[in-house]
Motif scaffolding. Sequence first.
Motif, PDB file in Angstrom:
ATOM      1  N   GLU A 189      -3.124  -1.055  -2.590  1.00  0.00           N
ATOM      2  CA  GLU A 189      -3.978   0.058  -2.156  1.00  0.00           C
ATOM      3  C   GLU A 189      -3.242   1.368  -2.400  1.00  0.00           C
ATOM      4  N   ASN A 243     -11.777  15.148  -1.707  1.00  0.00           N
ATOM      5  CA  ASN A 243     -10.389  15.471  -1.361  1.00  0.00           C
ATOM      6  C   ASN A 243     -10.263  16.921  -0.887  1.00  0.00           C
ATOM      7  N   SER A 250      -4.028   5.309  -1.916  1.00  0.00           N
ATOM      8  CA  SER A 250      -5.031   6.227  -1.374  1.00  0.00           C
ATOM      9  C   SER A 250      -4.376   7.493  -0.826  1.00  0.00           C
ATOM     10  N   VAL A 257      -8.180   5.210  -4.360  1.00  0.00           N
ATOM     11  CA  VAL A 257      -9.230   6.013  -3.741  1.00  0.00           C
ATOM     12  C   VAL A 257      -8.679   7.308  -3.147  1.00  0.00           C
ATOM     13  N   GLN A 258      -9.463   8.353  -3.293  1.00  0.00           N
ATOM     14  CA  GLN A 258      -9.235   9.663  -2.676  1.00  0.00           C
ATOM     15  C   GLN A 258      -7.857  10.245  -2.996  1.00  0.00           C
ATOM     16  N   ASN A 259      -7.442  10.101  -4.232  1.00  0.00           N
ATOM     17  CA  ASN A 259      -6.206  10.721  -4.698  1.00  0.00           C
ATOM     18  C   ASN A 259      -6.524  12.004  -5.459  1.00  0.00           C
ATOM     19  N   LYS A 286      -7.180  -1.071  -5.241  1.00  0.00           N
ATOM     20  CA  LYS A 286      -8.021   0.085  -4.958  1.00  0.00           C
ATOM     21  C   LYS A 286      -7.243   1.375  -5.176  1.00  0.00           C
ATOM     22  N   SER A 299       0.841  -1.195   0.000  1.00  0.00           N
ATOM     23  CA  SER A 299       0.000   0.000   0.000  1.00  0.00           C
ATOM     24  C   SER A 299       0.873   1.241   0.000  1.00  0.00           C
ATOM     25  N   ASN A 302     -11.746   9.969  -6.386  1.00  0.00           N
ATOM     26  CA  ASN A 302     -10.548  10.690  -6.793  1.00  0.00           C
ATOM     27  C   ASN A 302     -10.925  12.002  -7.480  1.00  0.00           C
ATOM     28  N   ARG A 320       0.188   5.468   0.700  1.00  0.00           N
ATOM     29  CA  ARG A 320      -0.834   6.417   1.126  1.00  0.00           C
ATOM     30  C   ARG A 320      -0.194   7.780   1.419  1.00  0.00           C
TER      31      ARG A 320
END
Length: 415
Positions: free
Chosen positions: A241, A415, A243, A269-271, A267, A219, A293, A221
């Motif tokens: 992952e 975001n 994110s 997400v939320q980039n 996944k 991952s 995103n 992040r």
Amino acid sequence: MKLLFVACMTLVSILSLLNAGVCREIFVGQGSSITSIAKGIEISNSGDEIIVGEGIYHEGNLIINKSLRLTGKSAVIDLDYTNAGFIIECDSITISGFEIRNINVNYMKDLAGIRIQNSNYCLIENNFLNNTFFAIYLANSNHCTIRNNKIAGNAVTESSSGNGIHLWKCNGNVIINNEVNGHRDGIYFEFVKNTIVNENFSHNNLRYGLHFMFSDSNSYRNNFFRQNGAGVAVMYTRRIEMSGNRFEENRGPASYGLLLKEISDSKIVQNIIKDNTTGIFMEGCNNLYIGKNTFLENGWAMKILGNCLGNTLEENDFKENTFDVMTNSSRNDNYYNRNYWDKYEGYDIDKDDIGDVPYRPVSMYSFMVEKIPESVIMLRSLVVEILDITEKVMPALIPETLIDEHPMMKANEFN
């Protein structure tokens, strides 16, 4: 007499064990009888701390095969373009507070400022590695932490440069809060598993800010990838992952914020994906969830090739991109739902913030530019608008099923 002898031998054994367990501080530098780091390592025992005082040390190939803590106090190790730096060959070693500099390009050996090989539970923190070819290199080493380091290179070409943080055949490591620039790849993984990459700033690297090859179950992040050849490349990999990251200003003819090739079950997400030539490029990608995103001010927000199957794109915001989605296929096997598209011109009679008519994010003109790059000069012309309107009314090239059935009227703004 026999009992006295046994008692004496027992006392000697106990004292020996106590002495063996004593952790010493060994000082290296001015004002000490020990003036070289190599000598400090030589006379040390496992568990000792070697404190290296202020100064420039012209040493190299410092092999550490004991569990030591090495702490630099304004200590600079100048490798003089002839040596590697620290070579770790033992578990539970800490290296902190050093500046390590000047390794020459070597086409035969992966020389590094700090190299960990076949060792576990090591900590590399608060160091500055400058012009070191490879900066921090882990080979077959597990459960190590690389944190709060600053790494700066002077890479000119990909073939003559190394990576900032390089991991090969590793498991369970943590890469956190490092700054890396001026290398081939900022951070590189090959055959790496169960590793966390958090809160790093990787910028101005020749190829990728972060590069995964054959590295499952990792991952990354809350990292920032800026002005690299491409922000991140994830290839031949599963269960990743991604994110909370930022992919910004990765520009050029083949530049991407995020390059995905042959990956699955992951996944994204939320980039924030902003101001890249292409935000996300996908080839041979299956079963990805791409949600929440923000795609902002990119040339192409997404390029999704026809061999991408079973992916879900949901609740993303597409704002101020030249093109939102591009594909090279007349078929679509992916699912688009509840995304916000700033080019959507539909209506919302029932006021539920969901458009009452579907949206087709692929334009005829994007096909044209992909096939004939010079046609970009026609951008925003009347001819282009007529082509796109015609294609939406009577689809001929764009996949009929490539639609968002529930486009959002307002940005999701996750975001």
